[in-house]
Design an enzyme around this catalytic site. Structure first.
Site, PDB file in Angstrom:
ATOM      1  CB  SER A 337      -0.916  -0.039   1.144  1.00  0.00           C
ATOM      2  OG  SER A 337      -0.166   0.385   2.397  1.00  0.00           O
ATOM      3  CG  ASP A 338       1.495   5.742  -1.350  1.00  0.00           C
ATOM      4  OD1 ASP A 338       2.597   5.721  -0.630  1.00  0.00           O
ATOM      5  OD2 ASP A 338       1.492   6.514  -2.429  1.00  0.00           O
ATOM      6  CD1 TRP A 339       1.880   7.133   5.548  1.00  0.00           C
ATOM      7  CD2 TRP A 339       4.393   7.016   5.323  1.00  0.00           C
ATOM      8  NE1 TRP A 339       2.680   7.541   6.881  1.00  0.00           N
ATOM      9  CE2 TRP A 339       3.907   7.313   6.847  1.00  0.00           C
ATOM     10  CE3 TRP A 339       5.440   6.595   5.064  1.00  0.00           C
ATOM     11  CZ2 TRP A 339       5.078   7.443   7.696  1.00  0.00           C
ATOM     12  CZ3 TRP A 339       6.448   6.604   5.976  1.00  0.00           C
ATOM     13  CH2 TRP A 339       6.202   6.993   7.198  1.00  0.00           C
TER      14      TRP A 339
END
Length: 801
Positions: A337-339
């Site tokens: 996932s992105d942050w």
């Protein structure tokens, strides 16, 4: 043109790049079994529905997991890896498995909102964390890895880092590199970055960003390759090959991560993290091809994106991650996932709470949670409650472990944490030379009067003026890495240093005045700048936006030149001295007065460690500028999005003229200020002798195209020859032109070369309104030129069947 009514149906064979959803016989079988009479009443909302829907979802998920395992097993690099993974997983508790699906940021250099405030060592020793980011340097990575070796199963950590355009040796920002149109040089840039990062204990970079971006307001436009699908796909391949080298596990290799999957570059209004709404056909044709190119090049990992796509957050999007990426494309790596994007699905309004976010993420195919902590908090309970099949968790864990095995970390967890190799590798002279060459190749000469540039070594005095002349740090651009133990500013050649060294070598006096700040309304420095300019034979002015105005969360509503910098240029222009303006930015800016009045313009972006030397190389002609714009430069924010491969409309403006009842503006031309592919040289090139091997093609035929390019000037130089096609009439409207190939070639003065291109059915194909891939019979325009708005040669041909 053949009548549309007589055209045969599109081929049902999906393209190599984009197989359709449910196109395989397996999917047809699954859907026919579960979408027949027994499936009546099944709703469209994948998060709700009755027993039939649950059966459908369960079977589809099982099929995807089986396909994923088969594809992964077929591509595992070393015999026995899958068996070793199986044996290890048999020993793992559910909590230890979930630990492999969590990545935490280190205690410094956070690149997002930190969610974990506890003790990292405790988490690692307990097996509750499998990867870390923002941990740099062999000392730090070794210390954390030692903690992992104290866990029950001693599973090594992965260390990831945003190595976007270099490590200690900083290369130009990716958008600038894309302007080079030089694929070997771009690959070399990533190769150097990987070599340095790997020597410092890094296993994994969160790059390349392959998002197509047509809105320069978006700050992350600086991380990608611009507006074009074909160019972006070729650059994606080059960067993946550069980062990953010959094979994973080599000590000068790091894993690539294609991001942000998908369509993040189309955020509404150019506002970071914003929604994306587009047709499936545009997604398939424009935004997904660079991702498929990265996957085909062997990208080890993917990162999903923050945005929702047509109402579904990418992190929870099964169609993107399971149907397309892991299903149709057979991707065997893992998705991170992105942050914080898993937890942010609550803010989207897509799920009610973090537990639901964890379920939506794992079901959709997001394998690793970056800094949301929703897997560590809720995934075990979801499995124990029967809401998430353990097979989905196992699939994700297997994907992560596979990469750790391929990197050789189970054989030697510290193999990348060698301080002696780190010291011997970072900042090698040959790396800096590569950065200097890449930077020079990235500078776009937008305008030239043919007299001022290149600068003569006989000049007595040059005035170098502007707020960007003497700053040091900014030349690195956004996403530069802070390397422990190194004064990063000392690694940078400022613009002043680069020009001063060159001027001194010629016996030329170099004068300086700041003139103005980058921001603000203070004009008190104008008088000194004018006084200095009047003493010089040539005036060079360096202006632009701040280096930290482009990157994540750096969207701008006004992309004009900030402060009073344009007024400073006007004052210097009024002196009548020969004038050169350097424009520094991480995005296309709007600078209409300068574009109209200044005869010599160079776009210098942010060029990295060797910025000053590279600018001097171009200004004095040691490097003949060869860069071409990878993105259109608008005349105003009101034109955005503006891009070359638009549709014609039913009322097209003729030659850009403003006419009533035509598709245009009453206060501006339609055309951008500077078009995609534009860029000048210190020499001239002539195009001639266009030949087609045939003008009528049958199915399976390949059209061979040849032409001659001649350097008609007095200097050696590089030309970027661009091939465009247009399908003149089709069952869905097609762009006015599309880049389908290009060549960058070097020619000595007076030298001619014959170039050849091949056009096959694949280059003529597109998705019709049924999302079927194929080429339709009919007439095509073929255009060859130096830019999208500078077509030199033209021909027509027909596809018969």
């Amino acid at each position: 043109m053949v009548s549309l009514m007589l055209r045969p149906a599109f081929s049902r064979t999906p393209p190599p790049s984009f197989p359709r959803r449910r196109e395989s016989r397996l999917w047809q079988f699954v859907d026919s079994r579960l979408r027949g009479n027994d499936a009546k009443g099944v709703g469209n909302d994948e998060r709700g529905g009755g027993n039939d829907k649950k059966r459908l979802g369960t079977l589809r998920t099982a099929v995807l997991l089986v396909l994923s395992f088969i594809a992964a097993a077929a591509t595992a690099q070393a015999p026995g890896i899958e068996q070793r993974i199986t044996a290890l997983m048999q020993q793992m508790t559910l909590e230890e498995k979930i630990g492999q699906l969590n990545i935490l940021s280190g205690e410094t250099q956070a690149t997002g909102p930190v969610t974990f405030r506890g003790d990292h060592a405790t988490e690692i020793r307990a097996g509750r964390t499998g990867s870390m980011l923002n941990v740099v340097g062999t000392n730090s990575t070794r210390q954390y890895q030692q903690q992992a070796m104290q866990s029950r199963l001693k599973i090594p950590l992965l260390f990831g880092q945003d190595v976007i355009h270099g490590y200690l040796t900083t290369f130009p920002i990716p958008l600038a590199e894309a302007a080079s149109w030089d694929l070997p040089a771009i690959q070399r840039s990533a190769r150097v970055a990987a070599t340095e990062a790997a020597s410092a204990g890094i296993h994994w970079t969160f790059a390349p960003m392959v998002d197509i971006a047509r809105d320069p307001r978006w700050g992350r436009v600086m991380e990608g390759a611009g507006e074009d699908t074909y160019l972006g796909s070729r650059i994606a391949e080059a960067r993946v090959h550069g980062f990953q080298g010959a094979k994973l596990g080599d000590l000068d290799v790091i894993m690539a991560c294609a991001k942000h999957f998908a369509a993040y570059g189309a955020a509404v209004g150019g506002r970071d993290y914003n929604s994306v709404d587009m047709s499936e056909r545009q997604l398939l044709e424009t935004y997904l091809p660079p991702f498929k190119a990265a996957a085909d090049a062997g990208a080890a990992t993917f990162m999903n994106s923050f945005n929702d796509l047509n109402g579904v957050p990418a992190t929870g999007n099964k169609h993107l991650q399971r149907d397309i990426l892991k299903g149709a494309w057979g991707f065997s790596g893992f998705v991170v996932s992105d942050w914080g994007s898993m937890g942010e699905m609550v803010n989207h309004g897509y799920v009610a709470d973090e537990k639901a976010a964890a379920k939506a993420s794992i079901v959709a195919g997001s394998d690793m949670d970056m800094e949301s902590r929703v897997y560590s908090k809720h995934l075990a309970a979801l499995v124990n409650e029967g809401q998430v099949p353990i097979a989905q968790v196992d699939d994700a864990v297997r994907r992560v472990l596979r990469k750790k095995f391929e990197l050789g970390l189970f054989d030697d967890p510290y193999r990348f944490s060698d301080a002696a190799r780190e010291k011997a590798t970072l900042g090698k002279p040959e790396f800096r030379q590569a950065a200097r060459e890449m930077a020079a190749k990235s500078i776009v000469l937008l305008k030239s009067d043919g007299k001022t540039l290149p600068l003569s070594p006989k000049l007595k005095t040059i005035a170098f003026i502007g707020p960007m002349v003497k700053p040091i740090k900014g030349n690195r651009g956004g996403w530069a890495v802070s390397v422990p133990g190194y004064d990063t500013d000392s690694q940078i050649v400022s613009q002043w240093q680069g020009l001063a060294e060159r001027a001194q070598s010629h016996g030329t006096r170099l004068l300086y005045a700041k003139g103005a700040e980058m921001m603000g309304s203070d004009r008190s420095g104008f008088a000194e700048a004018v006084r200095v300019a009047r003493q010089a034979d040539v005036v060079v002015v360096s202006v632009g936006e701040s280096w930290d105005w482009s990157a994540e969360a750096k969207s701008r509503s006004d992309i004009g030149l900030p402060g009073v910098q344009e007024d400073l240029v006007k004052a210097l222009h009024a002196t009548g001295k020969p004038l050169v303006v350097l424009l520094n930015a991480g995005r296309p800016m709007v600078f209409n007065w300068i574009a109209d009045h200044v005869p010599n313009l160079a776009y210098t972006w942010w060029l990295g460690s060797e910025a000053g030397h590279a600018i001097a190389d171009v200004l004095w002609g040691d490097h003949n500028p060869s860069a071409r714009l990878p993105i259109s430069f608008p005349r105003s924010v009101g034109q955005i999005p503006v891009y070359y491969n638009h549709y014609n409309t039913g009322r097209p403006a003729v030659d850009g003229k403003q006419e009533n009842f035509k598709s245009g503006y009453i206060d501006s031309p339609n055309a951008p200020r500077f078009a995609f592919g534009h860029g000048l040289s210190y020499t001239k090139f002539a195009y001639s002798g266009l030949k087609l091997s045939q003008t009528k093609l049958h199915a399976g035929d390949t059209l061979n195209v040849s032409l001659q390019v001649t350097n008609t000037g007095q200097r050696a130089g590089d030309e970027v020859v661009q091939l465009y096609l247009r399908d003149k009439v089709a069952s869905v409207v097609r762009p006015v032109k599309e880049l389908k190939d290009f060549r960058k070639l070097h020619l000595a003065p007076g030298e001619s070369k014959t170039l050849s291109f091949q056009v096959d059915r694949e280059k003529l194909s597109f998705f019709n309104d049924q999302l079927q891939w194929g080429a339709e019979p009919g007439d095509f325009d073929l255009m060859v030129g130096a830019a999208s708005d500078d077509i030199r040669l033209f021909a027509e041909f027909e596809l018969l069947d």
